[in-house]
Scaffold this motif. Sequence first.
Motif, PDB file in Angstrom:
ATOM      1  N   GLY A  28       4.520  18.518  49.148  1.00 12.64           N
ATOM      2  CA  GLY A  28       5.086  17.501  48.162  1.00 12.64           C
ATOM      3  C   GLY A  28       5.833  18.270  47.508  1.00 12.64           C
ATOM      4  O   GLY A  28       6.114  17.854  46.591  1.00 12.64           O
ATOM      5  N   VAL A  76       4.415  12.741  50.410  1.00 11.85           N
ATOM      6  CA  VAL A  76       5.565  12.307  49.248  1.00 11.85           C
ATOM      7  C   VAL A  76       5.849  11.410  49.883  1.00 11.85           C
ATOM      8  O   VAL A  76       6.207  10.831  50.818  1.00 11.85           O
ATOM      9  N   GLN A  78       6.688   8.604  46.982  1.00 11.60           N
ATOM     10  CA  GLN A  78       7.176   7.815  45.978  1.00 11.60           C
ATOM     11  C   GLN A  78       9.447   7.784  45.904  1.00 11.60           C
ATOM     12  O   GLN A  78       9.875   7.643  45.422  1.00 11.60           O
ATOM     13  N   GLY A 103       7.304  15.570  41.963  1.00 15.46           N
ATOM     14  CA  GLY A 103       7.086  15.639  39.852  1.00 15.46           C
ATOM     15  C   GLY A 103       8.011  15.860  39.717  1.00 15.46           C
ATOM     16  O   GLY A 103       7.670  15.253  38.279  1.00 15.46           O
ATOM     17  N   GLN A 104       8.742  16.995  39.764  1.00 14.73           N
ATOM     18  CA  GLN A 104       9.643  17.174  39.347  1.00 14.73           C
ATOM     19  C   GLN A 104      11.548  16.071  39.413  1.00 14.73           C
ATOM     20  O   GLN A 104      12.881  16.579  38.958  1.00 14.73           O
ATOM     21  N   ASP A 270       2.813  20.375  37.921  1.00 16.78           N
ATOM     22  CA  ASP A 270       1.805  19.076  37.640  1.00 16.78           C
ATOM     23  C   ASP A 270       2.559  19.204  35.238  1.00 16.78           C
ATOM     24  O   ASP A 270       2.027  17.883  34.852  1.00 16.78           O
ATOM     25  N   ALA A 273       5.740  17.730  35.863  1.00 14.28           N
ATOM     26  CA  ALA A 273       5.581  16.480  36.597  1.00 14.28           C
ATOM     27  C   ALA A 273       5.106  15.601  35.457  1.00 14.28           C
ATOM     28  O   ALA A 273       5.942  14.173  35.046  1.00 14.28           O
ATOM     29  N   ALA A 274       4.459  15.874  34.599  1.00 14.14           N
ATOM     30  CA  ALA A 274       3.685  14.554  32.866  1.00 14.14           C
ATOM     31  C   ALA A 274       5.116  15.034  32.279  1.00 14.14           C
ATOM     32  O   ALA A 274       5.394  13.638  31.859  1.00 14.14           O
ATOM     33  N   CYS A 276       8.414  15.322  33.296  1.00 15.89           N
ATOM     34  CA  CYS A 276       9.501  14.233  33.412  1.00 15.89           C
ATOM     35  C   CYS A 276       9.016  12.780  33.466  1.00 15.89           C
ATOM     36  O   CYS A 276       9.333  11.968  33.422  1.00 15.89           O
ATOM     37  N   ALA A 277       8.138  12.198  34.066  1.00 17.88           N
ATOM     38  CA  ALA A 277       7.560  10.427  34.066  1.00 17.88           C
ATOM     39  C   ALA A 277       6.926  10.429  32.782  1.00 17.88           C
ATOM     40  O   ALA A 277       7.422   9.192  32.559  1.00 17.88           O
TER      41      ALA A 277
END
Length: 325
Positions: A28, A76, A78, A103-104, A270, A273-274, A276-277
Motif C-alpha cells: 500500500g 498499489v 494507481q 493515498g497521500q 485513511d 487519503a480522504a 488528499c482526494a
Amino acid sequence: MRAVIATAAGGPEVLSVHEVPDVEPGPGEVAIAVVATAVNRADLLQRQGFYPPPPGASEVIGLECSGTIAAVGEGVEQWSVGDEVCALLAGGGYASRVVVPAGQVMPVPDGVDLVTAAALPEVAATVWSNVFMVAGLKPHEGFLVHGGAGGIGTFAIQLASALGARVFTTGGTAEKLAFCASLGADVTINYRDEDFVEAVKAATGGGGVDVILDNMGAKYLQRNVEALATEGRLVIIGMQGGIKAELDISVLLRKRGAVIATSLRSRAADQKAAICASLVELVWPLVAEGLVRPIVHGTMPLDDVVAAHELMESGEHTGKIVLTV
C-alpha cells in the motif's frame, strides 16, 4: 540515500546531511525519488525536540515533497514508476527518497513545475481540511487568518477569496500586508499597531468573522473568541503563542461559538487519503486555473538546510521556503 539528520535537539546548527540506508515501500506504499521538499513551522518544533513524529513515522524531518515514483509496494495500482507527484508526509521529506502511503500521493497540478509542487501538499491539506472540511467556511462569510504572509496564510487567503469569502488577515509589516492584499485579502490588519479584534469589529459593523484560522494558540484565544460572529468557528492549528490560556466561556456561549483544535500530522492514513482526494478533486482545478498558486519565497539546496531554518525563524520570508534535493 541522503537525508538530513538532527544530531540533538536544538538550534538550526544541529542539522546536517548524511548518507543513510535506502527506504523501500511496503504494501500500500510507494517510494518517491524526492526532487524537492519544503520547510514548515512544525519542522522547527521537531528539530527543537517539541514535536516528535507519530509512531511508525520517519524520524527524518519533512512533511511534504515532490518527485517521481521510484517503486510501488504490493497492492498499489494507481501509481507507476516514473509518475511525477507531490505527497503529504508524516515525516521523511528532507531526504533523497521517502516512503509514503499511496493515498497521500497526488498528481502535480497542471501549470505547476515539479520543484514548486513541493510547496503545496502541507499548506493545501491544512487549509482545506480545517477551513472548509472542519469549519465549513461558506461563500460570503467572513474569514480571518493570522500571519497572512506565511505559507499557510498565503494559501488560505487565495483559496478563501477564490471560493467567495470576505478575507481578513493580520501581518507585521506594511509590505507583507500589501502582498496579502494582492493575493485577495479584503481587510489587512497590522498586529503591531492595531488591535485585530477592534479592526474586525469595525470592518463588520460589530458582527465579527465567521471562521478564524489561528496558529498562535493561547496568546490569541480570548481575543479570537471576541472576534467571532454569532455561530462563528475558531480553528486552532498551532501554539506559537503558548499552550495555556483562560477563556471567558460566557462570551463563547453568547455567540454560540465553537473552538476546535486540530492536528493534521497525527491523523490516520485513511483520513489523510480522504483529504488528499478532496484536494485533487476540488482544489487542484483552482490551482490549474491560476486562481490559487503556491507562493515560494525562494529555493535552497538541501545542503543549506541550516540557512533555510534560520530564514524561517527570522520571519523575514513570504510564503514557502523550498529545499531542492
